[in-house]
Design a protein around this motif. Structure first.
Motif, PDB file in Angstrom:
ATOM      1  N   ALA A 168     -13.751   0.517   4.855  1.00 50.42           N
ATOM      2  CA  ALA A 168     -13.311  -0.081   6.121  1.00 50.42           C
ATOM      3  C   ALA A 168     -13.825  -1.508   6.269  1.00 50.42           C
ATOM      4  N   ASN A 169     -15.009  -1.761   5.734  1.00 52.32           N
ATOM      5  CA  ASN A 169     -15.593  -3.095   5.846  1.00 52.32           C
ATOM      6  C   ASN A 169     -14.744  -4.143   5.124  1.00 52.32           C
ATOM      7  N   LEU A 170     -14.350  -3.816   3.886  1.00 51.79           N
ATOM      8  CA  LEU A 170     -13.524  -4.749   3.108  1.00 51.79           C
ATOM      9  C   LEU A 170     -12.122  -4.853   3.714  1.00 51.79           C
ATOM     10  N   ALA A 171     -11.529  -3.709   4.017  1.00 53.88           N
ATOM     11  CA  ALA A 171     -10.154  -3.714   4.537  1.00 53.88           C
ATOM     12  C   ALA A 171     -10.071  -4.506   5.845  1.00 53.88           C
ATOM     13  N   SER A 172     -11.041  -4.308   6.740  1.00 55.52           N
ATOM     14  CA  SER A 172     -10.969  -5.006   8.029  1.00 55.52           C
ATOM     15  C   SER A 172     -11.186  -6.508   7.833  1.00 55.52           C
ATOM     16  N   ALA A 173     -12.045  -6.890   6.869  1.00 57.12           N
ATOM     17  CA  ALA A 173     -12.286  -8.318   6.619  1.00 57.12           C
ATOM     18  C   ALA A 173     -11.016  -8.995   6.093  1.00 57.12           C
ATOM     19  N   VAL A 174     -10.299  -8.305   5.213  1.00 57.09           N
ATOM     20  CA  VAL A 174      -9.055  -8.877   4.664  1.00 57.09           C
ATOM     21  C   VAL A 174      -8.014  -8.995   5.781  1.00 57.09           C
ATOM     22  N   SER A 175      -7.888  -7.954   6.596  1.00 55.40           N
ATOM     23  CA  SER A 175      -6.902  -7.995   7.680  1.00 55.40           C
ATOM     24  C   SER A 175      -7.271  -9.062   8.710  1.00 55.40           C
ATOM     25  N   GLU A 176      -8.553  -9.179   9.031  1.00 49.57           N
ATOM     26  CA  GLU A 176      -8.997 -10.212   9.980  1.00 49.57           C
ATOM     27  C   GLU A 176      -8.670 -11.617   9.467  1.00 49.57           C
ATOM     28  N   ALA A 177      -8.669 -11.774   8.134  1.00 45.25           N
ATOM     29  CA  ALA A 177      -8.393 -13.089   7.528  1.00 45.25           C
ATOM     30  C   ALA A 177      -6.900 -13.367   7.384  1.00 45.25           C
ATOM     31  N   GLY A 178      -6.067 -12.443   7.837  1.00 42.32           N
ATOM     32  CA  GLY A 178      -4.619 -12.693   7.808  1.00 42.32           C
ATOM     33  C   GLY A 178      -3.876 -12.005   6.688  1.00 42.32           C
ATOM     34  N   GLY A 179      -4.609 -11.314   5.802  1.00 40.99           N
ATOM     35  CA  GLY A 179      -3.963 -10.534   4.745  1.00 40.99           C
ATOM     36  C   GLY A 179      -3.764  -9.105   5.211  1.00 40.99           C
ATOM     37  N   PHE A 180      -3.530  -8.200   4.256  1.00 38.91           N
ATOM     38  CA  PHE A 180      -3.363  -6.789   4.613  1.00 38.91           C
ATOM     39  C   PHE A 180      -4.441  -5.986   3.888  1.00 38.91           C
ATOM     40  N   GLY A 181      -5.445  -5.564   4.648  1.00 36.41           N
ATOM     41  CA  GLY A 181      -6.544  -4.791   4.072  1.00 36.41           C
ATOM     42  C   GLY A 181      -6.119  -3.351   3.851  1.00 36.41           C
ATOM     43  N   ILE A 182      -6.673  -2.757   2.803  1.00 39.66           N
ATOM     44  CA  ILE A 182      -6.322  -1.380   2.449  1.00 39.66           C
ATOM     45  C   ILE A 182      -7.595  -0.571   2.186  1.00 39.66           C
ATOM     46  N   ILE A 183      -7.663   0.603   2.775  1.00 34.80           N
ATOM     47  CA  ILE A 183      -8.763   1.522   2.471  1.00 34.80           C
ATOM     48  C   ILE A 183      -8.346   2.332   1.242  1.00 34.80           C
ATOM     49  N   GLY A 184      -9.159   2.285   0.201  1.00 34.13           N
ATOM     50  CA  GLY A 184      -8.859   3.046  -1.015  1.00 34.13           C
ATOM     51  C   GLY A 184      -9.463   4.430  -0.894  1.00 34.13           C
ATOM     52  N   THR A 185      -8.657   5.478  -1.080  1.00 31.88           N
ATOM     53  CA  THR A 185      -9.195   6.817  -0.840  1.00 31.88           C
ATOM     54  C   THR A 185      -9.591   7.534  -2.136  1.00 31.88           C
ATOM     55  N   GLY A 186      -9.067   7.118  -3.272  1.00 31.45           N
ATOM     56  CA  GLY A 186      -9.441   7.773  -4.533  1.00 31.45           C
ATOM     57  C   GLY A 186      -9.327   9.288  -4.427  1.00 31.45           C
ATOM     58  N   SER A 187     -10.426   9.988  -4.711  1.00 28.65           N
ATOM     59  CA  SER A 187     -10.423  11.455  -4.597  1.00 28.65           C
ATOM     60  C   SER A 187     -11.205  11.918  -3.366  1.00 28.65           C
ATOM     61  N   ALA A 188     -11.399  11.052  -2.396  1.00 30.41           N
ATOM     62  CA  ALA A 188     -12.196  11.388  -1.197  1.00 30.41           C
ATOM     63  C   ALA A 188     -11.559  12.534  -0.408  1.00 30.41           C
ATOM     64  N   THR A 189     -12.386  13.240   0.358  1.00 24.98           N
ATOM     65  CA  THR A 189     -11.869  14.332   1.188  1.00 24.98           C
ATOM     66  C   THR A 189     -11.161  13.759   2.419  1.00 24.98           C
ATOM     67  N   ALA A 190     -10.354  14.611   3.047  1.00 23.41           N
ATOM     68  CA  ALA A 190      -9.612  14.189   4.232  1.00 23.41           C
ATOM     69  C   ALA A 190     -10.559  13.752   5.355  1.00 23.41           C
ATOM     70  N   ASP A 191     -11.702  14.429   5.509  1.00 17.56           N
ATOM     71  CA  ASP A 191     -12.646  14.060   6.580  1.00 17.56           C
ATOM     72  C   ASP A 191     -13.215  12.661   6.369  1.00 17.56           C
ATOM     73  N   ILE A 192     -13.548  12.354   5.133  1.00 19.95           N
ATOM     74  CA  ILE A 192     -14.072  11.012   4.838  1.00 19.95           C
ATOM     75  C   ILE A 192     -12.995   9.967   5.113  1.00 19.95           C
ATOM     76  N   VAL A 193     -11.761  10.279   4.735  1.00 14.40           N
ATOM     77  CA  VAL A 193     -10.660   9.327   4.940  1.00 14.40           C
ATOM     78  C   VAL A 193     -10.462   9.096   6.446  1.00 14.40           C
ATOM     79  N   ARG A 194     -10.506  10.164   7.222  1.00  9.80           N
ATOM     80  CA  ARG A 194     -10.330  10.017   8.678  1.00  9.80           C
ATOM     81  C   ARG A 194     -11.415   9.108   9.266  1.00  9.80           C
ATOM     82  N   GLU A 195     -12.635   9.366   8.833  1.00 10.26           N
ATOM     83  CA  GLU A 195     -13.784   8.587   9.328  1.00 10.26           C
ATOM     84  C   GLU A 195     -13.608   7.098   9.004  1.00 10.26           C
ATOM     85  N   GLU A 196     -13.188   6.822   7.782  1.00 11.77           N
ATOM     86  CA  GLU A 196     -13.037   5.433   7.331  1.00 11.77           C
ATOM     87  C   GLU A 196     -11.903   4.735   8.100  1.00 11.77           C
ATOM     88  N   ILE A 197     -10.807   5.457   8.348  1.00 10.21           N
ATOM     89  CA  ILE A 197      -9.686   4.863   9.112  1.00 10.21           C
ATOM     90  C   ILE A 197     -10.164   4.543  10.529  1.00 10.21           C
TER      91      ILE A 197
END
Ligand code: TUI
Length: 308
Positions: A25-54
């Motif tokens: 979330a830290n990287l994705a929000s920094a990219v989006s704040e700078a005018g690009g499109f930040g993306i959270i990479g989920t890899g093999s993370a669990t759904a709970d971790i993904v929810r938390e990060e979003i």
């Protein structure tokens, strides 16, 4: 207006790669704040971790951001459900065919932007209703296809009507200008953002990218059918040696298990898998996401102005 900026409601058509373990979330929000499109990479993370990060990312920026779904993940079904509940602006998908999930995601009004390594898959994704395509050349880091960005982008942009985002080997304004010349309307950049101030990974990973030379981003896993580009070190050399000696997929999987985490979290220079693209050798310093994006935009627009 640029079509990618229009679809994603962003200032610059620069999408950050959805790097597993790296893109939080830290990287994705920094990219989006700078005018690009930040993306959270989920890899093999669990759904709970993904929810938390979003949810973390929503607190860190009001700007649109996305989530990358790694389709080989054992948690893919539950991760898709969380995405449908949390409704990020868009998802990108990697390492597989997202056909199964397309209808559900579109119904939830989430833009779907698959990453594809071939022309055939790009055409199939357009038919299924993808909003745009990320065409990723073999220069990219992580799980890769075989075709280069140089041959993939012009062919896909001729074959599909939806906008094309170029990926693989792009780290600066030269790469962005080249992508536009090849017919893309935007770029996806991964490795360069590893070397950003806001990227929360072990310092050894950033230094490994900064010190990489032109032939240091090598490919392991060709024998298993899952080629992965990673920096040359003890781990990747051992992996290649075992492949040469005819090791089975199970033996190779055992060696690879947990190796990305070892690189990102522990900075283990011997046992870690430091996934990175061939563009690693173009990256010379650590900057903020804002500095990186503004530098790329300025350099690419100067190149395009200077042509005539
Ligand atoms: O997905 C990526 N790059 C990745 S995912 C990842 S996580 C991982 N960790 C350990 C081992 C393997 C992966 C690290 N890097 N890039 C996008 C990408 N997608 N590149 C190639 C493809 C792809 C390949 C085949 C997309 C679709 C596809 O379809 C095959 C089919 O089913 O038709």
């Amino acid at each position: 207006m640029n079509k990618i900026c229009e679809i994603l409601n962003i200032k610059y058509p620069i999408i950050q790669g959805g790097m597993a373990w790296v893109a939080d979330a830290n990287l994705a929000s920094a990219v989006s704040e700078a005018g690009g499109f930040g993306i959270i990479g989920t890899g093999s993370a669990t759904a709970d971790i993904v929810r938390e990060e979003i949810r973390k990312c929503k607190k860190m920026t009001d700007k649109p951001f996305g989530v990358n779904v790694m389709l080989m993940s054992p948690n893919v079904e539950s991760v898709i459900e969380v995405i449908i509940e949390e409704k990020p602006k868009a998802i990108t998908t990697g390492a597989g065919n997202p056909a199964k999930y397309m209808e559900k995601l579109k119904k939830a009004d989430i833009k779907v932007i698959p990453v594809v390594p071939t022309i055939a898959l790009a055409k199939r994704m357009e038919k299924l209703g993808a909003d745009a395509i990320i065409a990723e050349g073999t220069e990219a880091g992580g799980h890769i296809g075989e075709l280069t960005t140089m041959v993939l982008i012009p062919q896909i942009s001729d074959e599909v009507k939806i906008p094309v985002i170029a990926a693989g080997g792009i780290a600066n304004g030269k790469g962005m200008a080249a992508s536009f010349a090849l017919g893309a309307q935007g770029v996806q950049i991964g490795t360069r953002f590893i070397c950003s101030k806001e990227c929360n990974i072990h310092e050894n990973y950033k230094q490994a990218v900064l010190s990489a030379k032109d032939r240091d981003a090598i490919v392991t896993g060709r024998t298993t059918g899952h080629p992965v580009r990673t920096l040359k070190n003890k781990f990747s050399k051992e992996y290649l040696k075992m492949e040469k000696e005819g090791a089975s997929s199970e033996e190779l999987d055992r060696l690879g298990a947990g190796s990305l985490r070892l690189a990102v979290i522990d900075g283990d220079l011997e046992k870690g898998s430091f996934m990175a693209g061939q563009s690693a050798s173009m990256i010379k310093e650590i900057k903020s996401c804002k500095e990186i994006i503004e530098e790329i935009v300025k350099e690419s627009s100067n190149i395009m102005k200077e042509i005539y």
